[in-house]
Each structure stands twice: as structure tokens, then as C-alpha cells.
Design an enzyme around this catalytic site. Structure first.
Site, mmCIF file in Angstrom:
data_model
loop_
_atom_site.group_PDB
_atom_site.id
_atom_site.type_symbol
_atom_site.label_atom_id
_atom_site.label_comp_id
_atom_site.label_asym_id
_atom_site.label_seq_id
_atom_site.Cartn_x
_atom_site.Cartn_y
_atom_site.Cartn_z
ATOM 1 N N HIS A 231 -71.820 6.808 43.872
ATOM 2 C CA HIS A 231 -71.058 5.706 44.254
ATOM 3 C C HIS A 231 -70.300 5.517 43.128
ATOM 4 C CE1 HIS A 231 -72.959 3.326 41.122
ATOM 5 N NE2 HIS A 231 -74.271 3.717 41.324
ATOM 6 N N CYS A 241 -78.345 6.822 39.665
ATOM 7 C CA CYS A 241 -77.349 7.349 40.705
ATOM 8 C C CYS A 241 -76.504 8.040 39.575
ATOM 9 C CB CYS A 241 -76.442 6.364 41.223
ATOM 10 S SG CYS A 241 -77.659 5.597 42.432
#
Length: 271
Positions: A231, A241
Site C-alpha cells: 500500500h 504490510c
């Protein structure tokens, strides 16, 4: 007397010529030895540069060979560099796009990302540009659990994408344009998270492929965590992430192609 002076001058010229010839021979011998010395070292090939694909020659025979450097030919790399044999074996045979995320260290949240591609029917990989990235605040783990603030090591397919913003033109992955892609609160270091989920590519760790990144199914159980994505970077570490600059996310969305079976290989350097 004149004859003796002439002979003396001739002997001095001959002596100087002999010394010059001897000096030239010595210089040639030394020069040849110095030229041949690096070529006799163990490292005869350059290491491919992740950004440009160019090779850097070793500067001396004492320069150590880089670990797991891949042999390079005019057609590309025979193997993706800096991966363990176990990681290479886990890359599906039909994968023609491999995104390599290399963490700076096991406990570091700094990473480097490179996309490798190969042509249909070819065994040779071409390296694309390299990008800086962030991973989880506590680094990496081979046994990820919910809330451990570590990114899961491994090889995972990239099949689905989405985001708060519309898909960039040319996006090939299935894309869920959804206002629910909102990051609430602040990051691990207190940085604002606004825009972090403008673009998202799901990493198929503990999720059901073919669904939106927002899908909450966890095949391995909730305790193993989930929602691990690529992201938009928010200038700080993540909870699990991998984050990249928005322009890089747009480029990946335009480049990653389901027909080429893209995967991500992620973990710390040396793993």
C-alpha cells in the site's frame, strides 16, 4: 686521442641504451604482472545492479564474491539474485513477474523492492528499477501472528487490488474501488495514515484469492493475522504490510498482470 674519446662516447651511449632497454623490459614485465593479477582472482564476473541491470567489475582479486550473485548473460539473469535456494524453488514455474522485497535486516523496517520479469518460454530474468519501502515495525518473521508487528516472510501470489481512489489507467489486476479503504488513527510512530490505502495490492498471506483485499476470511485462523498488503507509504513502519510511494504503487498496478502470474518474495536480506 680523438679515437679514444670517440670510443669512450660510444661506450657511454651503448651503456645508456642498454640501461634504457633493461628499464623498458622491467617496466613491461611489471606492467604485465599487474595487469594479469586481478584477472587471476576468484571473481571474474560483475554483480548485476538491481536498478540498471549493469555489471560492476571487481576492483581487485581480494574483492569478495557477492553472496548468491546470479550469473548474467546478454539475455538476462539465469536466476533472481539474493534469494535462497528454498525461496527460488517456491516461485511457481508459470510466474513471469516476481516482486522481490528485501529487508535491510531481520529487525529492520527498511526494505528494497525490485520487480523481475521474464519473457514467455525464457529462463532469463530482467531486473527493473529498485524502490525504497517500509515493512513492519519489528522487522520479519517466518511465523507471523496477529499483532506481532512483523511482516511474514515467504512467497505469495498477487491476484487482487483495490483502493480508495479509482484504478490507474492500464490496471490489469482485479480492482475494488471502494471508499472503505480508509486507514484510521496514526501509524506505529505516530505519523498520519491519510492516503495509505489510496492504492492497495493484496499479498496472498492467509486470505482467499479472487476476493477484494477488504475480505476478512482467514483460512489459517485469525491468530495468524491477515490483511497484509502492498500500500501507499506513510513515512513510517507498518503493522505487517509493505509500503511504497504512491507513484510506485501506480506503476505496479499498471505493470502487474494476472496473465503473468505475479508473486512477491519477501523477507530480510540473507533469508
Amino acid at each position: 686521442m680523438a679515437a679514444r674519446h670517440a670510443q669512450s662516447r660510444a661506450r657511454r651511449r651503448l651503456s645508456r641504451r642498454s640501461k634504457a632497454v633493461s628499464g623498458l623490459a622491467l617496466s613491461t614485465l611489471v606492467g604485465t604482472a599487474l595487469w594479469a593479477w586481478p584477472a587471476s582472482g576468484d571473481d571474474h564476473s560483475g554483480r548485476p545492479d538491481a536498478k540498471s541491470g549493469s555489471a560492476h567489475a571487481a576492483s581487485s582479486p581480494n574483492t569478495p564474491a557477492p553472496a548468491q550473485a546470479a550469473p548474467q548473460t546478454a539475455r538476462g539473469l539465469r536466476a533472481i539474485p539474493d534469494l535462497s535456494d528454498a525461496a527460488r524453488k517456491r516461485i511457481p514455474a508459470n510466474a513471469r513477474q516476481v516482486l522481490v522485497v528485501t529487508g535491510k535486516a531481520t529487525d529492520s523496517y527498511e526494505s528494497r523492492v525490485v520487480l523481475y520479469t521474464r519473457e514467455d518460454g525464457s529462463d532469463f530474468w530482467e531486473a527493473g528499477p529498485g524502490w525504497a519501502a517500509h515493512n513492519a515495525a519489528h522487522g520479519w518473521t517466518s511465523d507471523h501472528h496477529y499483532g506481532d508487528l512483523r511482516s511474514p516472510e515467504g512467497v505469495y501470489a498477487l491476484t487482487d487490488a483495490g483502493g480508495r481512489l479509482p484504478a490507474p489507467g492500464g490496471t490489469k489486476l482485479p480492482y475494488d474501488h471502494n471508499r472503505s479503504f480508509v486507514a484510521h488513527g496514526t501509524g506505529v510512530e505516530g505519523e498520519p495514515l491519510a492516503g495509505a490505502f489510496d492504492y492497495v495490492i493484496a499479498i496472498n498471506y492467509n486470505r482467499v484469492p479472487g476476493t477484494s483485499p477488504l475480505d476478512g476470511q482467514r483460512p489459517l485462523g485469525d491468530e495468524k493475522g491477515g490483511g497484509v498488503w502492498l500500500h501507499v507509504d506513510h513515512d513510517g513502519p507498518t503493522q505487517g504490510c509493505v509500503s511504497l510511494k504512491p507513484e510506485v504503487m501506480r506503476e505496479l498496478l499498471r505493470t502487474l498482470d494476472p496473465a503473468l502470474h505475479p508473486v512477491v518474495v519477501m523477507g530480510p536480506a540473507g533469508h
